[in-house]
Design an enzyme around this catalytic site. Sequence first.
Site, PDB file in Angstrom:
ATOM      1  N   ASP A 136      -2.091 -18.606 -11.262  1.00  0.00           N
ATOM      2  CA  ASP A 136      -1.169 -17.481 -11.121  1.00  0.00           C
ATOM      3  C   ASP A 136       0.247 -18.033 -11.043  1.00  0.00           C
ATOM      4  O   ASP A 136       0.458 -19.246 -11.141  1.00  0.00           O
ATOM      5  CB  ASP A 136      -1.528 -16.618  -9.893  1.00  0.00           C
ATOM      6  N   HIS A 175       1.392 -13.764 -15.308  1.00  0.00           N
ATOM      7  CA  HIS A 175       0.946 -14.516 -14.120  1.00  0.00           C
ATOM      8  C   HIS A 175       0.874 -16.014 -14.419  1.00  0.00           C
ATOM      9  O   HIS A 175      -0.087 -16.686 -14.036  1.00  0.00           O
ATOM     10  CB  HIS A 175      -0.412 -13.988 -13.640  1.00  0.00           C
ATOM     11  N   ASP A 196      -3.728  -9.147 -17.164  1.00  0.00           N
ATOM     12  CA  ASP A 196      -3.106  -8.075 -16.366  1.00  0.00           C
ATOM     13  C   ASP A 196      -1.596  -8.288 -16.229  1.00  0.00           C
ATOM     14  O   ASP A 196      -1.107  -9.414 -16.322  1.00  0.00           O
ATOM     15  CB  ASP A 196      -3.737  -8.011 -14.967  1.00  0.00           C
ATOM     16  N   GLU A 197      -0.922  -7.209 -15.980  1.00  0.00           N
ATOM     17  CA  GLU A 197       0.458  -7.225 -15.506  1.00  0.00           C
ATOM     18  C   GLU A 197       1.326  -8.256 -16.232  1.00  0.00           C
ATOM     19  O   GLU A 197       1.881  -9.151 -15.595  1.00  0.00           O
ATOM     20  CB  GLU A 197       0.472  -7.498 -13.995  1.00  0.00           C
ATOM     21  N   TRP A 216      -7.292 -10.524  -2.924  1.00  0.00           N
ATOM     22  CA  TRP A 216      -6.005 -11.137  -3.288  1.00  0.00           C
ATOM     23  C   TRP A 216      -5.388 -11.682  -2.018  1.00  0.00           C
ATOM     24  O   TRP A 216      -5.360 -10.997  -0.983  1.00  0.00           O
ATOM     25  CB  TRP A 216      -5.097 -10.109  -3.954  1.00  0.00           C
ATOM     26  N   GLU A 262      -2.234 -12.955  -1.039  1.00  0.00           N
ATOM     27  CA  GLU A 262      -0.811 -13.129  -0.716  1.00  0.00           C
ATOM     28  C   GLU A 262      -0.575 -13.195   0.806  1.00  0.00           C
ATOM     29  O   GLU A 262       0.225 -13.999   1.275  1.00  0.00           O
ATOM     30  CB  GLU A 262       0.028 -11.970  -1.282  1.00  0.00           C
TER      31      GLU A 262
HETATM   32  C1  ACM Z   1      -4.779  -7.123 -10.563  1.00  0.00           C
HETATM   33  O1  ACM Z   1      -4.938  -6.661  -9.423  1.00  0.00           O
HETATM   34  N1  ACM Z   1      -3.565  -7.407 -11.008  1.00  0.00           N
HETATM   35  C2  ACM Z   1      -5.888  -7.366 -11.438  1.00  0.00           C
END
Ligand code: ACM
Length: 562
Positions: A195, A266, A335-336, A477, A479
């Site tokens: 990431d 990412h 993603d994103e 996740w 963070e």
């Molecule tokens: C994600 O939560 N960006 C897959």
Amino acid sequence: MPHETSFETDLIPAPLSAESRAEAPAYAALDERTTLDAGPGTHDTARWLRATLGAATGLPLADGTGPHAIRLRISADVERELGAEGYRLSTGGFGDGSTEGSAVVLEGGGPAGLFWGAQTLRQLLGPEAHRRAPVAPAGHTWALPALTVTDAPRFRWRGLMLDVARHFMPKDDVLRQLDLMAAHKLNVLHLHLTDDQGWRVEIRRHPRLTETGSWRARSKWGHRASPLWNETPHGGFYTQDDIREIVAYAAARHIAVVPEIDVPGHSQAAIAAYPELGNTDVIDTTALSVWDTWGVSPNVLAPTDSVLRFYEEVLEEVLELFPATLTPFVHIGGDECPKDQWRASATAQARIKELGVGDEDGLQSWFIRHFDRWLADRGRRLIGWDEILEGGLAPGAAVSSWRGYAGGITAAEAGHDVVMCPEQQVYLDHRQASGEDEPMPIGYVRTLADVYRFEPVPPGLAPEAAAHILGTQANVWTEVMENRARVDYQTQPRLAAFAEVAWSRLPAPEARDLADFERRMEGHYRRLDALGVDYRPPAGPLPWQRRPGVQGRPIEGAPPIV
Ligand code: ACM
């Protein structure tokens, strides 16, 4: 029943059926005479039983047949009736003939089913069977109720995604997490290895990915809006042998490990290591470092042939490390990916024209399709986040539906396989209670009961499309989870509810027996205690589980169903 004896019939996840064996003694016991009678194809489970129950009980569990044996078999009948992950477990025979002359008979439809049955056997022995050394006084009776358990999973993909990029999880903690997954009959570990904030897998051909990309000077402390920083440098990565060990350890527990190399967004950690991977005609990528805060970085990969080649070289090593034995899937993220740099880049715009893909979404789709083909040519299958639907889904691709059900429904209706993991329901980084003392509270309140009521197959989905729902996955996740204890807190006890959703054939959400689940959880907390899990207690966080004054980003109200 002697008073020191306790046994447990409150299984989690709930089996298809568990019936008392009226013809057998009320309970049976493991003792010094207990042996393992391991038939062909059962050796993984025999090894696990000896290592795990052997340690907890102090019993030798030597090889041997006869009335005190735990008889392990692979059974074609069980496979026909219950599938390869199904099992039948009969306890309490003690030579009375009713379990074919053995104390315990465990039959799996295949090696995986047998292993899940061994997990059930351990739960039946009580919380103490989950420790790593005996704690009971000498003469403790390891009692088993006389039962026949018949069981098989509802879904074949019962996953947990661990983000080891935002905060690195040391190898030993990953191995422990695999043990916890096995205890809950979960069978896919999706490792989010790369990431913006870190690259976590050694790639021999491109060593700077970990030399530079695996550590950052400091980390945002709390949500990205928090003014606080943790000034301790953070980092770590898995060597190739670490990955081989993780994959083999998982395989011995019938868990597949799906690696994720996230492209084309990412990717700031990779660009910090190799600036030529970025959009060099838009920004000075040599000035980038591994990102130290959270969110979605605008620094994405350049859509050039040399970037494709670089990632093919990465994936060649990844394929070697993650053999297709347990799963063909390789996750490429998708993603994103903010498109601002591609809009500003003459190189990217020329590429759009040259390829005739129309716009930046088309360019992203081209990027993903490239790896779909590349993986398919090597006998693998691509899986990506639901953004890979934008600009047209690559032909063989499967989708992790995270922004809600919608992407998964579209993909399944088009005949693509889907793993349901909607953020509104099963993102375990989201807070689990509304109280002020939840540590760094993120997202919607998703309680244990909410997770228990999650339904992976969207209501109304036609049966042909529903057949493409491979299963479901809880995503973690990290963070705001700086270490193992924080991951434990967010993950447990909700992973127990999630495991039951993924394994058991529960009725529709409104008809689920929450009271019965909560009753069974009382025993399950004792198992988690014995396993050393820092779960969130039902009454709320313990003082050291709080993070007073550290800003999160709670979202109020109930999550929309999208
Ligand atoms: C994600 O939560 N960006 C897959």
